[in-house]
Motif scaffolding. Structure first.
Motif, PDB file in Angstrom:
ATOM      1  N   LEU A 137      16.963 182.042 -37.994  1.00  0.00           N
ATOM      2  CA  LEU A 137      16.217 182.795 -38.995  1.00  0.00           C
ATOM      3  C   LEU A 137      16.672 184.256 -39.024  1.00  0.00           C
ATOM      4  CD1 LEU A 137      12.564 181.548 -38.334  1.00  0.00           C
ATOM      5  CD2 LEU A 137      14.111 180.811 -40.149  1.00  0.00           C
ATOM      6  N   PRO A 138      16.621 184.889 -40.191  1.00  0.00           N
ATOM      7  CA  PRO A 138      16.917 186.331 -40.273  1.00  0.00           C
ATOM      8  C   PRO A 138      15.716 187.150 -39.819  1.00  0.00           C
ATOM      9  CG  PRO A 138      16.390 185.480 -42.442  1.00  0.00           C
ATOM     10  CD  PRO A 138      16.369 184.291 -41.517  1.00  0.00           C
ATOM     11  N   LEU A 139      15.467 187.187 -38.511  1.00  0.00           N
ATOM     12  CA  LEU A 139      14.249 187.797 -37.982  1.00  0.00           C
ATOM     13  C   LEU A 139      14.099 189.264 -38.356  1.00  0.00           C
ATOM     14  CD1 LEU A 139      13.790 186.375 -34.359  1.00  0.00           C
ATOM     15  CD2 LEU A 139      12.870 185.530 -36.527  1.00  0.00           C
ATOM     16  N   LEU A 140      15.209 189.967 -38.487  1.00  0.00           N
ATOM     17  CA  LEU A 140      15.123 191.409 -38.726  1.00  0.00           C
ATOM     18  C   LEU A 140      14.565 191.750 -40.103  1.00  0.00           C
ATOM     19  CD1 LEU A 140      18.418 192.685 -37.054  1.00  0.00           C
ATOM     20  CD2 LEU A 140      16.127 192.490 -36.074  1.00  0.00           C
ATOM     21  N   THR A 168      21.820 187.199 -33.269  1.00  0.00           N
ATOM     22  CA  THR A 168      21.710 188.410 -34.071  1.00  0.00           C
ATOM     23  C   THR A 168      23.081 189.046 -34.200  1.00  0.00           C
ATOM     24  OG1 THR A 168      20.610 190.560 -34.291  1.00  0.00           O
ATOM     25  CG2 THR A 168      21.197 189.874 -32.064  1.00  0.00           C
ATOM     26  N   TYR A 169      23.289 189.743 -35.309  1.00  0.00           N
ATOM     27  CA  TYR A 169      24.506 190.536 -35.470  1.00  0.00           C
ATOM     28  C   TYR A 169      24.315 191.940 -34.909  1.00  0.00           C
ATOM     29  CZ  TYR A 169      25.548 186.874 -38.905  1.00  0.00           C
ATOM     30  OH  TYR A 169      25.767 185.666 -39.519  1.00  0.00           O
ATOM     31  N   GLY A 170      23.082 192.299 -34.599  1.00  0.00           N
ATOM     32  CA  GLY A 170      22.773 193.638 -34.125  1.00  0.00           C
ATOM     33  C   GLY A 170      23.133 193.844 -32.661  1.00  0.00           C
ATOM     34  N   LEU A 171      22.962 195.076 -32.211  1.00  0.00           N
ATOM     35  CA  LEU A 171      23.294 195.441 -30.831  1.00  0.00           C
ATOM     36  C   LEU A 171      22.098 195.357 -29.899  1.00  0.00           C
ATOM     37  CD1 LEU A 171      25.590 198.540 -31.538  1.00  0.00           C
ATOM     38  CD2 LEU A 171      26.285 196.161 -31.109  1.00  0.00           C
ATOM     39  N   VAL A 172      20.906 195.215 -30.452  1.00  0.00           N
ATOM     40  CA  VAL A 172      19.692 195.167 -29.641  1.00  0.00           C
ATOM     41  C   VAL A 172      19.010 193.820 -29.841  1.00  0.00           C
ATOM     42  CG1 VAL A 172      19.378 197.661 -29.746  1.00  0.00           C
ATOM     43  CG2 VAL A 172      18.315 196.222 -31.483  1.00  0.00           C
TER      44      VAL A 172
END
Length: 207
Positions: A137-140, A168-172
């Motif tokens: 899912l795109p949680l962000l 996630t594609y993010g760093l956090v």
């Protein structure tokens, strides 16, 4: 800790077809129509799908829940990992993807509904606790409180120690550590072969 890879010939008998370029077009159309629902312009790559599947132990009893399966790259990786199709329950919101998943993965239970209301969506579908939840899912795109509620709902349906696996594609972390109390969060090595590069986060609720 990274789980060892497992190989299986389960897909060799035709139970599940390889992802093709048509899936890219389906995903792109879905993203253009509802970008906050689909969250990505293409399906997860094989390297990322396999990384997610590696944190599912197919020897553990119980059902495996996949939420946001899209066109099925992670579903395919889970079956390759050794999870029997009959143990897989998928929640997919996009009505176009539901019949596609049913054709592609015979034996898998596909439920059309809202994964953010997972307990209500799965009412009557589970006869034993989950052994893992795997989420694409795109949680962000959702508030933190809604992400935490999803995590708690899935843990409430799971055996003790069952992982909730999210990329996630993010760093956090996609669900912040400071919002999850005693729940643990661990990140995988970055999957550089995915485009864009991604990381898998594994959450567990302690006993």
């Amino acid at each position: 800790m990274l789980e060892p890879a497992r190989r299986t010939s389960r897909l060799a008998d035709g139970r599940g077809k390889r992802i093709d370029l048509a899936d890219e077009a389906r995903f792109l159309r879905s993203w253009l129509d509802k970008p906050l629902v689909t969250g990505a312009v293409s399906p997860s790559g094989k390297a990322l799908a396999r990384m997610m599947a590696r944190y599912v132990d197919p020897t553990q009893p119980g059902m495996v829940l996949e939420i946001g399966p899209g066109t099925g790259p992670v579903t395919e990786a889970l079956i390759e990992r050794g999870v029997a199709p009959e143990r897989l329950v998928l929640i997919e919101f996009n009505p176009e993807f539901v019949p596609l998943l049913e054709r592609r993965f015979p034996g898998v239970t596909v439920v059309r509904g809202d994964a953010y209301s997972a307990r209500q969506t799965l009412e009557g579908q589970l006869d034993k606790p989950l052994t893992a939840t795997v989420s694409s899912l795109p949680l962000l795109t959702k508030p933190v409180r809604q992400r935490v509620q999803l995590l708690d709902d899935c843990f409430d349906m799971s055996r003790v120690g069952a992982p909730f696996i999210q990329f996630t594609y993010g760093l956090v972390p996609p669900i912040p550590r400071e919002a999850i109390g005693l729940t643990t969060a661990a990140g995988s090595p970055r999957v550089w072969l995915n485009l864009p590069p991604a990381r898998v986060w594994i959450y567990r609720r302690p006993a």
